[in-house]
Design a protein around this motif. Structure first.
Motif, PDB file in Angstrom:
ATOM      1  N   ASP A 282      -3.805   6.583 107.930  1.00  0.00           N
ATOM      2  CA  ASP A 282      -3.311   7.064 109.223  1.00  0.00           C
ATOM      3  C   ASP A 282      -4.535   7.556 109.979  1.00  0.00           C
ATOM      4  O   ASP A 282      -5.044   8.625 109.692  1.00  0.00           O
ATOM      5  N   TRP A 283      -5.035   6.743 110.908  1.00  0.00           N
ATOM      6  CA  TRP A 283      -6.281   7.052 111.609  1.00  0.00           C
ATOM      7  C   TRP A 283      -6.166   8.327 112.413  1.00  0.00           C
ATOM      8  O   TRP A 283      -5.100   8.638 112.895  1.00  0.00           O
ATOM      9  N   PRO A 284      -7.263   9.057 112.548  1.00  0.00           N
ATOM     10  CA  PRO A 284      -8.595   8.779 112.030  1.00  0.00           C
ATOM     11  C   PRO A 284      -8.771   9.270 110.599  1.00  0.00           C
ATOM     12  O   PRO A 284      -8.045  10.131 110.115  1.00  0.00           O
ATOM     13  N   LEU A 285      -9.791   8.716 109.967  1.00  0.00           N
ATOM     14  CA  LEU A 285     -10.192   9.130 108.630  1.00  0.00           C
ATOM     15  C   LEU A 285     -11.236  10.229 108.778  1.00  0.00           C
ATOM     16  O   LEU A 285     -12.176  10.082 109.548  1.00  0.00           O
ATOM     17  N   HIS A 286     -11.059  11.320 108.058  1.00  0.00           N
ATOM     18  CA  HIS A 286     -12.010  12.425 108.065  1.00  0.00           C
ATOM     19  C   HIS A 286     -12.783  12.396 106.750  1.00  0.00           C
ATOM     20  O   HIS A 286     -12.226  12.043 105.709  1.00  0.00           O
ATOM     21  N   ALA A 287     -14.051  12.793 106.801  1.00  0.00           N
ATOM     22  CA  ALA A 287     -14.855  12.821 105.586  1.00  0.00           C
ATOM     23  C   ALA A 287     -15.934  13.886 105.696  1.00  0.00           C
ATOM     24  O   ALA A 287     -16.375  14.235 106.795  1.00  0.00           O
ATOM     25  N   LEU A 288     -16.314  14.394 104.544  1.00  0.00           N
ATOM     26  CA  LEU A 288     -17.449  15.315 104.466  1.00  0.00           C
ATOM     27  C   LEU A 288     -18.153  15.078 103.148  1.00  0.00           C
ATOM     28  O   LEU A 288     -17.560  14.570 102.192  1.00  0.00           O
ATOM     29  N   ARG A 289     -19.454  15.406 103.140  1.00  0.00           N
ATOM     30  CA  ARG A 289     -20.235  15.176 101.924  1.00  0.00           C
ATOM     31  C   ARG A 289     -20.971  16.437 101.491  1.00  0.00           C
ATOM     32  O   ARG A 289     -21.851  16.944 102.176  1.00  0.00           O
ATOM     33  N   HIS A 290     -20.589  16.916 100.302  1.00  0.00           N
ATOM     34  CA  HIS A 290     -21.305  17.994  99.631  1.00  0.00           C
ATOM     35  C   HIS A 290     -22.445  17.378  98.827  1.00  0.00           C
ATOM     36  O   HIS A 290     -22.596  16.154  98.785  1.00  0.00           O
ATOM     37  N   LEU A 291     -23.213  18.190  98.143  1.00  0.00           N
ATOM     38  CA  LEU A 291     -24.255  17.683  97.250  1.00  0.00           C
ATOM     39  C   LEU A 291     -23.607  16.918  96.093  1.00  0.00           C
ATOM     40  O   LEU A 291     -22.600  17.368  95.539  1.00  0.00           O
ATOM     41  N   PRO A 292     -24.163  15.768  95.713  1.00  0.00           N
ATOM     42  CA  PRO A 292     -23.619  15.025  94.567  1.00  0.00           C
ATOM     43  C   PRO A 292     -23.770  15.839  93.285  1.00  0.00           C
ATOM     44  O   PRO A 292     -24.673  16.660  93.154  1.00  0.00           O
ATOM     45  N   SER A 293     -22.890  15.572  92.331  1.00  0.00           N
ATOM     46  CA  SER A 293     -22.940  16.253  91.039  1.00  0.00           C
ATOM     47  C   SER A 293     -22.407  15.298  89.978  1.00  0.00           C
ATOM     48  O   SER A 293     -21.291  14.798  90.108  1.00  0.00           O
ATOM     49  N   GLY A 294     -23.201  15.020  88.961  1.00  0.00           N
ATOM     50  CA  GLY A 294     -22.778  14.081  87.921  1.00  0.00           C
ATOM     51  C   GLY A 294     -22.528  12.708  88.521  1.00  0.00           C
ATOM     52  O   GLY A 294     -23.374  12.176  89.233  1.00  0.00           O
ATOM     53  N   GLN A 295     -21.356  12.144  88.255  1.00  0.00           N
ATOM     54  CA  GLN A 295     -20.999  10.835  88.798  1.00  0.00           C
ATOM     55  C   GLN A 295     -20.356  10.929  90.173  1.00  0.00           C
ATOM     56  O   GLN A 295     -20.061   9.908  90.782  1.00  0.00           O
ATOM     57  N   THR A 296     -20.121  12.144  90.646  1.00  0.00           N
ATOM     58  CA  THR A 296     -19.485  12.280  91.950  1.00  0.00           C
ATOM     59  C   THR A 296     -20.520  12.167  93.063  1.00  0.00           C
ATOM     60  O   THR A 296     -21.657  12.623  92.928  1.00  0.00           O
ATOM     61  N   THR A 297     -20.130  11.567  94.156  1.00  0.00           N
ATOM     62  CA  THR A 297     -21.019  11.351  95.292  1.00  0.00           C
ATOM     63  C   THR A 297     -21.091  12.557  96.216  1.00  0.00           C
ATOM     64  O   THR A 297     -21.984  12.632  97.050  1.00  0.00           O
ATOM     65  N   GLY A 298     -20.135  13.470  96.092  1.00  0.00           N
ATOM     66  CA  GLY A 298     -20.043  14.594  97.015  1.00  0.00           C
ATOM     67  C   GLY A 298     -19.144  14.307  98.203  1.00  0.00           C
ATOM     68  O   GLY A 298     -18.844  15.198  98.979  1.00  0.00           O
ATOM     69  N   TRP A 299     -18.706  13.055  98.355  1.00  0.00           N
ATOM     70  CA  TRP A 299     -17.835  12.674  99.477  1.00  0.00           C
ATOM     71  C   TRP A 299     -16.380  13.042  99.219  1.00  0.00           C
ATOM     72  O   TRP A 299     -15.881  12.887  98.106  1.00  0.00           O
ATOM     73  N   TYR A 300     -15.694  13.496 100.295  1.00  0.00           N
ATOM     74  CA  TYR A 300     -14.257  13.763 100.280  1.00  0.00           C
ATOM     75  C   TYR A 300     -13.657  13.117 101.517  1.00  0.00           C
ATOM     76  O   TYR A 300     -14.203  13.266 102.616  1.00  0.00           O
ATOM     77  N   PHE A 301     -12.527  12.397 101.348  1.00  0.00           N
ATOM     78  CA  PHE A 301     -11.891  11.640 102.425  1.00  0.00           C
ATOM     79  C   PHE A 301     -10.415  11.987 102.528  1.00  0.00           C
ATOM     80  O   PHE A 301      -9.727  12.108 101.509  1.00  0.00           O
ATOM     81  N   TRP A 302      -9.936  12.108 103.768  1.00  0.00           N
ATOM     82  CA  TRP A 302      -8.523  12.378 103.996  1.00  0.00           C
ATOM     83  C   TRP A 302      -8.136  11.950 105.405  1.00  0.00           C
ATOM     84  O   TRP A 302      -8.989  11.698 106.248  1.00  0.00           O
ATOM     85  N   THR A 303      -6.849  11.843 105.640  1.00  0.00           N
ATOM     86  CA  THR A 303      -6.314  11.653 106.981  1.00  0.00           C
ATOM     87  C   THR A 303      -5.312  12.769 107.224  1.00  0.00           C
ATOM     88  O   THR A 303      -4.815  13.386 106.287  1.00  0.00           O
ATOM     89  N   GLY A 304      -5.043  13.044 108.479  1.00  0.00           N
ATOM     90  CA  GLY A 304      -4.120  14.132 108.792  1.00  0.00           C
ATOM     91  C   GLY A 304      -4.767  15.483 108.590  1.00  0.00           C
ATOM     92  O   GLY A 304      -5.980  15.643 108.704  1.00  0.00           O
ATOM     93  N   GLU A 305      -3.951  16.443 108.218  1.00  0.00           N
ATOM     94  CA  GLU A 305      -4.409  17.826 108.066  1.00  0.00           C
ATOM     95  C   GLU A 305      -4.991  18.069 106.674  1.00  0.00           C
ATOM     96  O   GLU A 305      -4.393  17.699 105.664  1.00  0.00           O
ATOM     97  N   LEU A 306      -6.163  18.688 106.623  1.00  0.00           N
ATOM     98  CA  LEU A 306      -6.792  19.045 105.353  1.00  0.00           C
ATOM     99  C   LEU A 306      -6.116  20.299 104.811  1.00  0.00           C
ATOM    100  O   LEU A 306      -6.039  21.317 105.493  1.00  0.00           O
ATOM    101  N   LEU A 307      -5.621  20.208 103.584  1.00  0.00           N
ATOM    102  CA  LEU A 307      -4.955  21.344 102.952  1.00  0.00           C
ATOM    103  C   LEU A 307      -5.862  21.943 101.888  1.00  0.00           C
ATOM    104  O   LEU A 307      -6.695  21.250 101.301  1.00  0.00           O
ATOM    105  N   SER A 308      -5.715  23.218 101.616  1.00  0.00           N
ATOM    106  CA  SER A 308      -6.555  23.899 100.631  1.00  0.00           C
ATOM    107  C   SER A 308      -5.974  23.820  99.217  1.00  0.00           C
ATOM    108  O   SER A 308      -6.518  24.423  98.297  1.00  0.00           O
ATOM    109  N   ASP A 309      -4.908  23.064  99.024  1.00  0.00           N
ATOM    110  CA  ASP A 309      -4.287  22.881  97.721  1.00  0.00           C
ATOM    111  C   ASP A 309      -5.286  22.220  96.758  1.00  0.00           C
ATOM    112  O   ASP A 309      -5.917  21.216  97.088  1.00  0.00           O
ATOM    113  N   ASP A 310      -5.440  22.784  95.549  1.00  0.00           N
ATOM    114  CA  ASP A 310      -6.391  22.250  94.565  1.00  0.00           C
ATOM    115  C   ASP A 310      -6.091  20.810  94.160  1.00  0.00           C
ATOM    116  O   ASP A 310      -6.967  20.110  93.676  1.00  0.00           O
TER     117      ASP A 310
END
Length: 94
Positions: free
Chosen positions: A18-46
């Protein structure tokens, strides 16, 4: 391309873009790139983000691939025919 694991919203993993796509990049750690992607409202749910391999993300949204190489501290909003990229130094704080 930043090959590895991203955090993705479950609906995005299900193919619900559901456009637009939101993304942010933290520092990579292990195999993770640090990228997070979502559409709509970002929730703080773990459980909001699930691990997902970058290849699956690029298969779903091919135009996103060149932007996965952007450095940590990047935020972006992406949609067909739209790209907004900026730096957010707060993403680099551990």
């Amino acid at each position: 391309m930043a090959d590895g694991i991203v955090g993705a919203w479950q609906r995005l993993i299900s193919g619900d873009v559901d456009w637009p796509l939101h993304a942010l990049r933290h520092l990579p750690s292990g195999q993770t790139t640090g990228w997070y992607f979502w559409t709509g409202e970002l929730l703080s749910d773990d459980s909001f983000f699930r691990p997902w391999h970058t290849r699956h993300l690029v298969d779903l949204i091919p135009g996103l691939e060149p932007h996965l190489a952007l450095e940590p501290g990047t935020r972006l909003i992406y949609a067909p025919d739209h790209l907004d990229v900026w730096h957010d130094s707060s993403l680099l704080v551990e």
